[in-house]
Design an enzyme around this catalytic site. Structure first.
Site, PDB file in Angstrom:
ATOM      1  NE  ARG A   1      35.650  13.171  12.053  1.00  0.00           N
ATOM      2  CZ  ARG A   1      35.430  13.600  13.284  1.00  0.00           C
ATOM      3  NH1 ARG A   1      34.242  14.067  13.608  1.00  0.00           N
ATOM      4  NH2 ARG A   1      36.363  13.561  14.193  1.00  0.00           N
TER       5      ARG A   1
ATOM      6  CB  THR B   1      36.200  21.349   6.927  1.00  0.00           C
ATOM      7  OG1 THR B   1      36.272  20.050   6.292  1.00  0.00           O
ATOM      8  CG2 THR B   1      37.102  22.311   6.176  1.00  0.00           C
TER       9      THR B   1
ATOM     10  CG  ASP C   1      40.734   7.724  14.882  1.00  0.00           C
ATOM     11  OD1 ASP C   1      40.880   8.808  14.287  1.00  0.00           O
ATOM     12  OD2 ASP C   1      40.412   6.664  14.296  1.00  0.00           O
TER      13      ASP C   1
ATOM     14  CG  ASP D   1      44.060   6.075  14.131  1.00  0.00           C
ATOM     15  OD1 ASP D   1      44.261   5.671  12.964  1.00  0.00           O
ATOM     16  OD2 ASP D   1      44.159   7.271  14.458  1.00  0.00           O
TER      17      ASP D   1
HETATM   18  C1  PRP Z   1      35.360   8.257  11.890  1.00  0.00           C
HETATM   19  C2  PRP Z   1      34.204   7.316  12.161  1.00  0.00           C
HETATM   20  C3  PRP Z   1      33.110   7.892  11.325  1.00  0.00           C
HETATM   21  C4  PRP Z   1      33.376   9.360  11.415  1.00  0.00           C
HETATM   22  C5  PRP Z   1      32.415   9.950  12.403  1.00  0.00           C
HETATM   23  O1  PRP Z   1      35.950   7.986  10.689  1.00  0.00           O
HETATM   24  O2  PRP Z   1      34.501   5.986  11.858  1.00  0.00           O
HETATM   25  O3  PRP Z   1      33.121   7.468   9.983  1.00  0.00           O
HETATM   26  O4  PRP Z   1      34.711   9.525  11.908  1.00  0.00           O
HETATM   27  O5  PRP Z   1      32.559  11.317  12.453  1.00  0.00           O
HETATM   28  P1  PRP Z   1      31.440  12.321  11.954  1.00  0.00           P
HETATM   29  O6  PRP Z   1      30.145  11.844  12.531  1.00  0.00           O
HETATM   30  O7  PRP Z   1      31.906  13.620  12.512  1.00  0.00           O
HETATM   31  O8  PRP Z   1      31.429  12.317  10.448  1.00  0.00           O
HETATM   32  P2  PRP Z   1      37.234   8.808  10.161  1.00  0.00           P
HETATM   33  O9  PRP Z   1      36.791   9.962   9.322  1.00  0.00           O
HETATM   34  O10 PRP Z   1      38.145   9.102  11.307  1.00  0.00           O
HETATM   35  O11 PRP Z   1      37.890   7.791   9.141  1.00  0.00           O
HETATM   36  P3  PRP Z   1      38.494   6.329   9.399  1.00  0.00           P
HETATM   37  O12 PRP Z   1      37.342   5.402   9.676  1.00  0.00           O
HETATM   38  O13 PRP Z   1      39.177   6.039   8.100  1.00  0.00           O
HETATM   39  O14 PRP Z   1      39.455   6.398  10.563  1.00  0.00           O
HETATM   40  N1  URA Z   2      35.627   9.464  14.845  1.00  0.00           N
HETATM   41  C1  URA Z   2      36.167   8.664  15.783  1.00  0.00           C
HETATM   42  O1  URA Z   2      36.805   7.643  15.448  1.00  0.00           O
HETATM   43  N2  URA Z   2      36.030   8.985  17.079  1.00  0.00           N
HETATM   44  C2  URA Z   2      35.345  10.068  17.458  1.00  0.00           C
HETATM   45  O2  URA Z   2      35.226  10.313  18.671  1.00  0.00           O
HETATM   46  C3  URA Z   2      34.778  10.893  16.468  1.00  0.00           C
HETATM   47  C4  URA Z   2      34.924  10.571  15.180  1.00  0.00           C
END
Ligand code: PRP
Ligand code: URA
Length: 212
Positions: free
Chosen positions: A107, A111, A203, A206
């Protein structure tokens, strides 16, 4: 929020117990990873409930009998990187013959729009029941984009397994994508100003990988 008919809340007591530990800020990365994997397995159990069966004959030590075997399409598990990776092993424990595709999305922190950086799917994706896995369904941008990629590449039956969802995420997926079956263990209250699920678990990537 009333659950739309395509959404299944997997609310077994074991699931609810594990989700509570997962949410706890004191839960460390090792236990967090184990819980995500266990929850994914329990979700897959529920998500495969409608799979087709066929009759077969089996010889027991006592007698020959009619019994049932899985007969439907084969499965592809598609984690959304990174956090979806944590759910793959739990599902493969139940469905060891499944193939695994990967979709890399993150993400944009400003944005919140999903940015694709990787996509590698089984060649026969159109002939498989697809399970997209991602622990968090927040704005729904990442899941909707993943579903659209998969549809463009021929996927038909698509299930989305997310441990925790926000109402906004479910609404966004249902607005953008037809015919997706959604499985969640918890439907939370709302998103905060940074697009995080409240109360959520923070997160997921993380916490799984210890990057913060
Ligand atoms: C997190 C999660 C989803 C996304 C959800 O990933 O694992 O993929 O956010 O958010 P959304 O419904 O608003 O799209 P992130 O983008 O943080 O990436 P990561 O898994 O690499 O930490
Ligand atoms: N991605 C995450 O990992 N946690 C949230 O709460 C939303 C998006």
């Amino acid at each position: 929020m009333d659950l739309p008919s395509n959404v299944t809340l997997v609310d077994h007591p074991l699931v609810q117990h594990k989700v509570t530990i997962l949410r706890d800020v004191k839960t460390g990365a090792k236990e967090f990873r184990e819980l995500v994997s266990e929850l994914a397995m329990l979700m897959a159990y529920e998500a495969t409930r409608g799979f087709q069966l066929a009759e077969t004959t089996v010889q027991t030590p006592i007698t020959e009998t009619q019994s049932k075997v899985l007969a439907g399409k084969k499965v592809a598990v598609v984690p959304i990187l990174r956090a979806g990776l944590g759910m793959v092993d739990g599902i493969l424990a139940l469905l060891p013959a499944a193939k695994v595709g990967h979709i890399g999305l993150y993400r944009d922190p400003e944005t919140l729009a999903p940015v694709e950086y990787y996509c590698k799917l089984p060649e026969d994706i159109g002939e498989r029941d697809v399970m997209i896995v991602d622990p968090m369904l927040a704005t729904g941008g990442s899941a909707s984009a993943a579903i659209e990629f998969l549809r463009q590449r021929g996927a038909r039956t698509v299930r989305l397994l997310s441990i925790i969802a926000a109402p906004e995420g479910i609404a966004a997926v249902n607005e953008r994508c037809d015919d997706v079956l959604i499985y969640v263990c918890a439907l939370d209250s709302h998103l905060n100003d940074h697009g995080y699920i409240v109360p959520g678990l923070g997160d997921a990537g993380d916490r799984l990988f210890g990057t913060k």
